[in-house]
Design an enzyme around this catalytic site. Structure first.
Site, PDB file in Angstrom:
ATOM      1  CG  HIS A  97      -2.321  -0.169   0.905  1.00  0.00           C
ATOM      2  ND1 HIS A  97      -3.219  -1.019   1.767  1.00  0.00           N
ATOM      3  CD2 HIS A  97      -2.856  -0.545  -0.143  1.00  0.00           C
ATOM      4  CE1 HIS A  97      -4.223  -1.349   1.239  1.00  0.00           C
ATOM      5  NE2 HIS A  97      -4.140  -1.016   0.084  1.00  0.00           N
TER       6      HIS A  97
ATOM      7  CD  GLU B 195     -12.200  -6.772 -17.986  1.00  0.00           C
ATOM      8  OE1 GLU B 195     -11.178  -6.361 -17.471  1.00  0.00           O
ATOM      9  OE2 GLU B 195     -13.411  -6.641 -17.505  1.00  0.00           O
TER      10      GLU B 195
ATOM     11  CG  ASP C 178      -8.857  -8.360 -15.168  1.00  0.00           C
ATOM     12  OD1 ASP C 178      -8.348  -9.143 -14.145  1.00  0.00           O
ATOM     13  OD2 ASP C 178      -9.913  -7.324 -14.927  1.00  0.00           O
TER      14      ASP C 178
ATOM     15  CB  CYS D 152      -9.623   1.380 -20.727  1.00  0.00           C
ATOM     16  SG  CYS D 152     -10.135  -0.170 -20.188  1.00  0.00           S
TER      17      CYS D 152
HETATM   18  C1  PEP Z   1      -8.249  -4.269 -16.861  1.00  0.00           C
HETATM   19  O1  PEP Z   1      -8.348  -5.361 -16.584  1.00  0.00           O
HETATM   20  O2  PEP Z   1      -7.375  -3.902 -17.613  1.00  0.00           O
HETATM   21  C2  PEP Z   1      -9.302  -3.126 -16.622  1.00  0.00           C
HETATM   22  C3  PEP Z   1      -9.030  -1.627 -17.048  1.00  0.00           C
HETATM   23  O3  PEP Z   1      -9.943  -3.330 -15.517  1.00  0.00           O
HETATM   24  P1  PEP Z   1      -9.525  -3.366 -13.837  1.00  0.00           P
HETATM   25  O4  PEP Z   1      -8.112  -3.158 -13.888  1.00  0.00           O
HETATM   26  O5  PEP Z   1     -10.451  -2.512 -13.209  1.00  0.00           O
HETATM   27  O6  PEP Z   1      -9.903  -4.946 -13.666  1.00  0.00           O
HETATM   28 MG    MG Z   2     -10.513  -5.718 -15.780  1.00  0.00          MG
END
Ligand code: PEP
Ligand code: MG
Length: 860
Positions: free
Chosen positions: A476, A713, A737, A784
């Site tokens: 953290h 993902e 993911d 993203c």
């Molecule tokens: C991802 O899995 O790349 C994503 C943007 O979603 P999160 O990180 O919120 O799981």
């Molecule tokens: Mg994700």
């Protein structure tokens, strides 16, 4: 003659669970240099020391950190828990046996507090040695292996003819020689008395001398060349010891031993270990490192950047508690007072905190209110404990339970608990501000470890950098340092503890090096570089307000990932052209009931306003069994990452999804919001949600359509992207993911962190396939996940056909500056090369060259 069965090899079994490690890796020359004997060490995962064989306990100091067993055949086996643990003076150790007792192999000997040792000892490595001079030596040992208690660890056998033992025993008893000669009485000045380390050093200085030397104390006499005998003297600091020496160089020997005994600090012991420990264990074990001017200490990067400043060692962290209470009602109200003081302080801090800090503070608040923790503490108070002692015990037993789960992700929880323990103990001691230290300007903080609350309690305007001897890059505090933009290195090793306050430091957290007093010239050059970076960043931030095109005119939209209003505002300041991913989980966590439709609507509306009409991509709740929500009791899952997650949870609880969809559909102006669905694996899931969107739209009387896009993902969705494109309005690739599921590596696993690189060619091939399908169906495709914030990945992503990026707000100015320098043609060439590489490292090397930049990639 020694009886036959006593000459047979003797098997020693593992006294501890853990990893068997060569002695050379022990960060103490007394052990690694085999001054005390030969054997190996165990990096423990267990916290109970068992007997390695049958034998009699012939040495067991009051500090309980080490124990020597003598077998029937006369082999002396030392088990030494951790390095530099004698200084704990017994704290954290509990003995189950006594000196002189006979024990059998596997019998429980000592229990120790693994956590306390991890924080306070130089290393947890536990040497298991066949003592030098006992006439035995290892003939086979099991190294570099995971071991359980009772596994075969070592075979030992006699090294010399029979009769050696009796001579050794005589020597040990001080019966050989030195009846005449010189004598000197000295007082032991060594902080921890004559324990294993100084005993070995005494034996070592005598190696080159011929004199017979013995030490007398407490009516016992020990041969000074026998470390076991010396330890058995039980000589503590301040005790008087008589040194007796005879022979030609008796005077020299006497001087040498006297000098060792009267030195306030132990000598360092000699040469360094020959091998470095593996990176995975770096945070706890280190070869001794120099901290001389002009040297550089390597560490693990927790937050990138450069800092010039002065060393400021952090004050001591442990808060002393008295065990006995002053009455049940007094201690109960003391505990309540301390807890409410901490609660008030946390709540005040939460109101001002950034998003990341707020998450951590909320985790602490939740633990503070944990009914089980409080009940455990109260029942200890009822048994007569003080408030502080009861709280500490209650926290520690919760930590034990977490540890027993064996889940590495629980380590974060342990940190939180320790942090909370400290906060309440400080409050209980009436010294709540003790943790806050006045910092000079340009402080580079030096500490063993740092707790989030300690960092939050410091004046960030004076904090230039952070250097921790231990700690991990995913803790953290590392995340917090990155969010605060403070360069930080962790796992630098215990050497940094020796840094004197005020030492000039150059912290290069891009290269992972801490330069100690590197000289005026280098410091000045680093300062110039910092100034240049500041100027460059300011210019980039200004330029980021403009739309982004590549050097050859391709429009690339750069959005931000956000999770709060503060981040939406930061995104706008940094030139984001909208939000490509709103993680709505922040609205649903740490509460007793789900947010109502009205509450959600108000939040989304506020975010839309902060983005001043720019696109707002709202991802529906992406929650899974690993984040418990009281109002969403989920069936227990063995593997939450593969269980009810993302859209699956939403379809399992359609009432929650319906509310969320209605809240989104209500946001004005219509058209600003888009819906994004997480964890999609096929078109049927999209159709189910679309039906609900249409239902909600007609209930609300909204005529305007809304775009419904999907996260790519899972490998399934990437492979099915062509058919999914027929159902979805746009794609957003979640590389975090996608990487975890493609490489089958838990994204939160600390040991795998270094290998979990989204630039792995397997992940890139899935991205390429997704982009192709999107183009074929005229769908927009964005990234993203964390890869969009990684500058080394940018040319490759653009080359693969991704023309929208959604990144962490702080990186957007650099991202746009880089994009403006690239052409589609060169990006295409690099991407094609990347797809042909055989490893993530090779791809990364390509990407780093292609992005040709001053600053390094960031992670999210
Ligand atoms: C991802 O899995 O790349 C994503 C943007 O979603 P999160 O990180 O919120 O799981
Ligand atoms: Mg994700």
């Amino acid at each position: 003659m020694r009886p036959i069965e006593k000459l047979r090899p003797l098997v020693l079994v593992a006294p501890l669970a853990g990893w068997s490690t060569p002695l050379a890796e022990v960060p103490d020359p007394v052990f690694s240099g085999r001054m005390l004997g030969a054997g190996l060490a165990i990096d423990p995962t267990g916290s109970t020391l068992h007997a390695v064989c049958d034998g009699e306990i012939i040495a067991f100091p009051e500090s309980r950190h080490a124990l020597t067993l003598r077998t029937e055949a006369g082999a002396d086996i030392l088990m030494h828990v951790g390095i530099d643990t004698v200084g704990l003076a017994g704290e954290g150790f509990e003995a189950h046996v006594n000196l002189g007792q006979r024990v059998t192999a596997g019998q429980r000997l000592v229990t120790f507090d693994l956590d306390l040792l991890a924080r306070r000892a130089k290393s947890l490595l536990t040497p298991i040695l066949v003592m030098e001079g006992c006439g035995f030596a290892p003939v086979r040992s099991v190294e570099n292996r995971e071991i359980r208690v009772g596994d075969v660890l070592m075979e030992i056998a006699p090294v010399e003819e029979a009769g050696r033992r009796s001579e050794s025993a005589q020597r040990e008893a001080g019966e050989v020689g030195n009846e005449t000669g010189e004598r000197r009485r000295v007082r032991v000045a060594l902080e921890n008395g004559i324990h294993a380390r100084p005993a070995a050093q005494i034996a070592r200085v005598l190696k080159g001398l011929a004199a017979e030397v013995s030490l007398a104390a407490h009516d016992r006499l020990a041969n000074a060349r026998s470390t076991v005998a010396l330890m058995k003297l039980g000589a503590h600091r301040g005790d008087e010891v008589e040194i007796r020496a005879s022979g030609t160089d008796a005077a020299t020997a006497l001087d040498a031993v006297a000098a060792l005994l009267t030195a306030a600090r132990e000598a360092d012991g000699g040469s360094s270990p020959t091998r470095q420990p593996t990176a995975a264990r770096l945070s706890r074990q280190h070869a001794p490192m120099e901290v001389r001017a002009g040297t550089a200490v390597p560490g693990i990067i927790a937050s990138r950047g450069l800092a010039v400043g002065q060393a400021v060692p952090l004050g001591v962290r442990e808060v002393a508690v008295v065990p006995a209470g002053a009455g049940v009602s007094h201690e109960t109200s003391e505990l309540e007072r301390a807890r409410s003081q901490v609660r008030l302080r946390l709540e005040a801090a939460r109101a001002l905190a950034s998003n990341t800090a707020r998450d951590i503070i909320e985790a602490h608040l939740a633990l503070l209110e944990d009914p089980e923790l409080a009940a455990n503490a109260l029942s200890l108070i009822a048994e007569g404990a003080s408030a502080g002692f009861a709280w500490k015990q209650a926290v520690r037993s919760s930590i034990e339970v977490l540890r027993a789960l064996g889940d590495p992700r629980m380590a974060e929880r342990v940190d939180d608990l320790l942090d909370l323990e400290r906060q309440v103990l400080l409050a209980a001691s009436g010294n709540a501000e003790a943790g806050i230290q006045e910092l000079p300007l340009d402080t580079i903080l030096i500490a063993d470890e740092l707790l989030p609350s300690q960092l939050l309690g410091l004046d960030a305007t004076r904090l230039a950098g952070i250097c921790l001897a231990a700690g991990g890059a995913t803790s953290h505090v590392a995340i917090l340092a990155a969010a605060m933009g403070i360069p930080a290195l962790v796992a630098l090793g215990p050497a940094v503890r020796r840094l004197v306050a005020g030492t000039a430091l150059l912290l290069d957290a891009d290269e992972g090096l801490l330069h100690i007093d590197p000289g005026a010239e280098r410091l000045a050059a680093a300062r110039r570089q910092l100034e240049l970076r500041a100027v460059q960043h300011a210019a980039e931030r200004e330029a980021a307000q403009r739309d982004c095109y590549t050097a050859d005119g391709q429009r690339i939209e750069v959005f931000a990932n956000i999770g709060s209003l503060a981040e939406a505002q930061a995104a706008a300041r940094n030139g984001a052209e909208g939000c490509g991913l709103l993680r709505t989980e922040f609205l649903f966590l740490e509460r007793e009931t789900p947010p109502s439709e009205a509450e959600q609507h108000a939040e989304y509306q506020q975010l839309a306003a902060a983005l001043a009409g720019k696109p707002l991509t709202i991802r529906t709740l992406d929650i899974g069994g690993d984040k418990p929500i009281p109002y969403l009791p989920m069936p227990a899952e063995e593997n939450p990452a593969l269980g009810l997650r993302g859209v699956r949870t939403s379809l399992w609880r359609p009432d929650l999804l319906r509310q969320q969809l209605r809240a989104i559909l209500g946001v004005r102006p219509y058209g600003q919001c888009r819906i994004l669905l997480p964890m999609i694996t096929d078109g049927a899931e999209i159709r189910s949600v679309r039906a609900m969107v249409e239902e909600a739209r007609s209930e609300l009387g909204r005529r305007e359509a809304i775009e419904v896009g999907v996260m790519i993902e899972t490998p399934a969705s990437a492979l099915m992207a062509d058919s999914i494109a027929e159902e979805a309005d746009f794609f957003s690739i979640g590389t975090n993911d996608l990487t975890q599921y493609t490489l089958a590596m838990d994204r939160g696993h600390p040991e795998l962190a270094a290998r979990l690189d989204a630039l792995h060619p397997a992940v890139l091939r899935l991205i390429a396939r997704t982009a192709e399908a999107a183009h074929a169906h005229s769908r927009r495709v964005a990234v993203c996940g964390g890869l969009a914030s990684d500058l080394a990945a940018v040319p490759i992503l653009i080359g693969l056909g991704v023309h929208e990026l959604s990144a962490v707000p702080s990186v957007i100015p650099q991202l746009k500056a880089l994009l403006r320098k690239l052409t589609l043609e060169e990006c295409g060439r690099i991407a094609r090369q990347a797809l042909e590489q055989r490893s993530a490292e090779a791809v990364r090397a390509l990407g780093v060259r292609a992005s040709d930049r001053d600053s390094e990639p960031q992670s999210v």
